[in-house]
Scaffold this motif. Structure first.
Motif, PDB file in Angstrom:
ATOM      1  N   MET A   1      63.870 -22.282 -56.019  1.00  0.00           N
ATOM      2  CA  MET A   1      63.530 -20.910 -56.425  1.00  0.00           C
ATOM      3  C   MET A   1      62.017 -20.776 -56.516  1.00  0.00           C
ATOM      4  O   MET A   1      61.339 -21.657 -57.025  1.00  0.00           O
ATOM      5  N   THR A   2      61.536 -19.675 -56.017  1.00  0.00           N
ATOM      6  CA  THR A   2      60.098 -19.423 -56.069  1.00  0.00           C
ATOM      7  C   THR A   2      59.846 -18.212 -56.973  1.00  0.00           C
ATOM      8  O   THR A   2      60.777 -17.553 -57.425  1.00  0.00           O
ATOM      9  N   LYS A   3      58.569 -17.914 -57.169  1.00  0.00           N
ATOM     10  CA  LYS A   3      58.228 -16.764 -57.989  1.00  0.00           C
ATOM     11  C   LYS A   3      58.777 -15.482 -57.367  1.00  0.00           C
ATOM     12  O   LYS A   3      59.208 -14.574 -58.087  1.00  0.00           O
ATOM     13  N   GLU A   5      61.548 -14.992 -55.954  1.00  0.00           N
ATOM     14  CA  GLU A   5      62.946 -14.788 -56.334  1.00  0.00           C
ATOM     15  C   GLU A   5      63.069 -14.352 -57.792  1.00  0.00           C
ATOM     16  O   GLU A   5      63.990 -13.620 -58.142  1.00  0.00           O
ATOM     17  N   ILE A   6      62.158 -14.797 -58.628  1.00  0.00           N
ATOM     18  CA  ILE A   6      62.150 -14.334 -60.018  1.00  0.00           C
ATOM     19  C   ILE A   6      61.773 -12.848 -60.040  1.00  0.00           C
ATOM     20  O   ILE A   6      62.353 -12.050 -60.779  1.00  0.00           O
ATOM     21  N   ALA A   9      64.759 -10.901 -59.046  1.00  0.00           N
ATOM     22  CA  ALA A   9      65.738 -10.831 -60.140  1.00  0.00           C
ATOM     23  C   ALA A   9      65.310  -9.803 -61.179  1.00  0.00           C
ATOM     24  O   ALA A   9      66.136  -9.037 -61.689  1.00  0.00           O
ATOM     25  N   LEU A  10      64.010  -9.771 -61.486  1.00  0.00           N
ATOM     26  CA  LEU A  10      63.514  -8.793 -62.464  1.00  0.00           C
ATOM     27  C   LEU A  10      63.713  -7.376 -61.931  1.00  0.00           C
ATOM     28  O   LEU A  10      64.165  -6.484 -62.658  1.00  0.00           O
ATOM     29  N   LEU A  25      54.312  -8.142 -63.222  1.00  0.00           N
ATOM     30  CA  LEU A  25      54.771  -8.565 -64.543  1.00  0.00           C
ATOM     31  C   LEU A  25      55.130 -10.048 -64.556  1.00  0.00           C
ATOM     32  O   LEU A  25      54.826 -10.753 -65.522  1.00  0.00           O
ATOM     33  N   VAL A  26      55.778 -10.521 -63.489  1.00  0.00           N
ATOM     34  CA  VAL A  26      56.113 -11.951 -63.437  1.00  0.00           C
ATOM     35  C   VAL A  26      54.820 -12.770 -63.388  1.00  0.00           C
ATOM     36  O   VAL A  26      54.685 -13.779 -64.091  1.00  0.00           O
ATOM     37  N   LEU A  28      52.063 -11.890 -64.668  1.00  0.00           N
ATOM     38  CA  LEU A  28      51.458 -11.794 -66.001  1.00  0.00           C
ATOM     39  C   LEU A  28      52.097 -12.794 -66.976  1.00  0.00           C
ATOM     40  O   LEU A  28      51.393 -13.412 -67.774  1.00  0.00           O
ATOM     41  N   VAL A  29      53.414 -12.958 -66.890  1.00  0.00           N
ATOM     42  CA  VAL A  29      54.083 -13.916 -67.782  1.00  0.00           C
ATOM     43  C   VAL A  29      53.470 -15.306 -67.604  1.00  0.00           C
ATOM     44  O   VAL A  29      53.073 -15.960 -68.581  1.00  0.00           O
ATOM     45  N   PHE A  30      53.362 -15.749 -66.339  1.00  0.00           N
ATOM     46  CA  PHE A  30      52.842 -17.107 -66.119  1.00  0.00           C
ATOM     47  C   PHE A  30      51.335 -17.176 -66.392  1.00  0.00           C
ATOM     48  O   PHE A  30      50.842 -18.201 -66.861  1.00  0.00           O
TER      49      PHE A  30
ATOM     50  N   MET B  10      52.334  -9.818 -74.021  1.00  0.00           N
ATOM     51  CA  MET B  10      52.653  -9.108 -72.769  1.00  0.00           C
ATOM     52  C   MET B  10      52.531  -7.601 -72.975  1.00  0.00           C
ATOM     53  O   MET B  10      51.975  -6.887 -72.145  1.00  0.00           O
ATOM     54  N   CYS B  27      64.238 -11.888 -68.990  1.00  0.00           N
ATOM     55  CA  CYS B  27      64.744 -11.951 -67.617  1.00  0.00           C
ATOM     56  C   CYS B  27      64.136 -13.127 -66.872  1.00  0.00           C
ATOM     57  O   CYS B  27      64.826 -13.840 -66.140  1.00  0.00           O
ATOM     58  N   THR B  31      66.525 -16.094 -65.622  1.00  0.00           N
ATOM     59  CA  THR B  31      66.618 -16.353 -64.182  1.00  0.00           C
ATOM     60  C   THR B  31      66.308 -17.816 -63.885  1.00  0.00           C
ATOM     61  O   THR B  31      66.975 -18.461 -63.071  1.00  0.00           O
ATOM     62  N   GLU B  40      69.263 -26.015 -59.041  1.00  0.00           N
ATOM     63  CA  GLU B  40      68.185 -25.611 -58.154  1.00  0.00           C
ATOM     64  C   GLU B  40      66.835 -25.800 -58.844  1.00  0.00           C
ATOM     65  O   GLU B  40      66.697 -25.449 -60.014  1.00  0.00           O
ATOM     66  N   GLY B  41      65.869 -26.324 -58.128  1.00  0.00           N
ATOM     67  CA  GLY B  41      64.526 -26.461 -58.664  1.00  0.00           C
ATOM     68  C   GLY B  41      63.784 -25.135 -58.637  1.00  0.00           C
ATOM     69  O   GLY B  41      64.204 -24.185 -57.984  1.00  0.00           O
ATOM     70  N   GLU B  43      59.765 -23.533 -58.291  1.00  0.00           N
ATOM     71  CA  GLU B  43      58.365 -23.854 -58.044  1.00  0.00           C
ATOM     72  C   GLU B  43      57.502 -22.632 -58.288  1.00  0.00           C
ATOM     73  O   GLU B  43      57.688 -21.596 -57.665  1.00  0.00           O
ATOM     74  N   ILE B  44      56.590 -22.742 -59.234  1.00  0.00           N
ATOM     75  CA  ILE B  44      55.660 -21.655 -59.546  1.00  0.00           C
ATOM     76  C   ILE B  44      54.267 -22.169 -59.219  1.00  0.00           C
ATOM     77  O   ILE B  44      53.732 -23.026 -59.930  1.00  0.00           O
TER      78      ILE B  44
END
Lengths: 135, 115
Positions: A1-3, A5-6, A9-10, A25-26, A28-30, B10, B27, B31, B40-41, B43-44
């Motif tokens: 899963m990559t960013k 895909e997050i 999902a959001l 927003l994703v 911003l979270v990280f 935030m 979320c 997720t 599943e892994g 990666e960020i």
């Protein structure tokens, strides 16, 4: 899963955000988590885990390729400690649920875990229930 | 920083209400949890990656009583910090580590010694 895909999902699960807003927003979270850890502050995400900072002293080491002794300088490292809730979510049957509510949920997850889509669909409510018993 | 402090931060940084910021933060972690549950892994880039590692069953001991316990096979999440964040963290060495005690509140310490 990559960013990406997050972000998807959001966008799909939480209404009212454009794709661009979801992506921002994703990010911003990280970014906020990085900023926090970057000023020496640890992070505790209940139900997920803790991002812990540790200071390591200088210690002797070896180059694994050549065997040469080298000095490992002092450093600050980040480790992740998964929460019990997350560990149990990954181990639905073997986990020993602290409360009966989590036990019945654990059972329902384990029966559906053979079907990929099914387990994904049931995982959120079971997690929420497990988290609420912890809180 | 706790999850609710992350939600507050935030909301302060974006145009979101706290309620909306909470939906976003929840979320993201839900997720990620779903992915790990599927094995599943994640990666960020710039942050790090999460993988699920299988562990074989082994016989261990209760560290408190010394009684032998059979530890069943299990899967545990593993985090590898990304290069950018690793350097960011290391460069914060001159600052004191903050954010509460080392022993977390989420863990009840029932798990036998591992890792």
């Amino acid at each position: 899963m990559t960013k990406a895909e997050i972000v998807q999902a959001l966008y799909a699960r939480v209404g009212g955000f454009s794709k661009k807003e979801s992506a921002d927003l994703v990010d911003l979270v990280f970014e906020m988590m990085k900023e926090t850890l970057g000023r020496g502050e640890k992070i505790k995400i209940s139900g997920f885990g803790n991002f812990v900072l540790r200071d390591k002293r200088q210690r002797p080491g070896r180059n694994p390729q050549t065997g040469d002794p080298i000095k490992i300088s002092e450093r600050r490292v980040l480790t992740f400690k998964a929460s019990q809730v997350l560990k149990q979510a990954l181990n639905p049957r073997s986990a020993t649920p602290p409360h009966s509510g989590a036990a019945s949920n654990g059972g329902s997850v384990s029966t559906s875990s053979t079907g990929g889509a099914g387990s994904a669909a049931t995982s959120s409510p079971s997690l929420a229930a497990a988290a609420s018993t912890k809180a | 920083m706790t999850k609710s402090e992350l939600i507050d931060a935030m909301a302060a940084r974006s145009e979101l209400t706290k309620a909306r910021a909470e939906l976003v933060v929840n979320c993201v972690f839900d997720t990620m949890t779903d992915a790990l549950e599927r094995g599943e892994g994640i990666e960020i880039r710039g942050f790090g990656s999460f993988t699920v590692r299988p562990y074989k069953p082994y016989s261990g001991r209760n560290p408190r009583t010394g009684a032998p316990v059979e530890v069943p096979a299990k899967r545990l999440p593993f985090f590898k910090v990304g290069k950018e964040l690793r350097e960011l963290v290391n460069n914060s060495r001159h600052l004191a580590i903050t954010g509460g005690d080392d022993e977390d509140d989420d863990d009840d310490g029932k798990e036998p010694a591992e890792d």
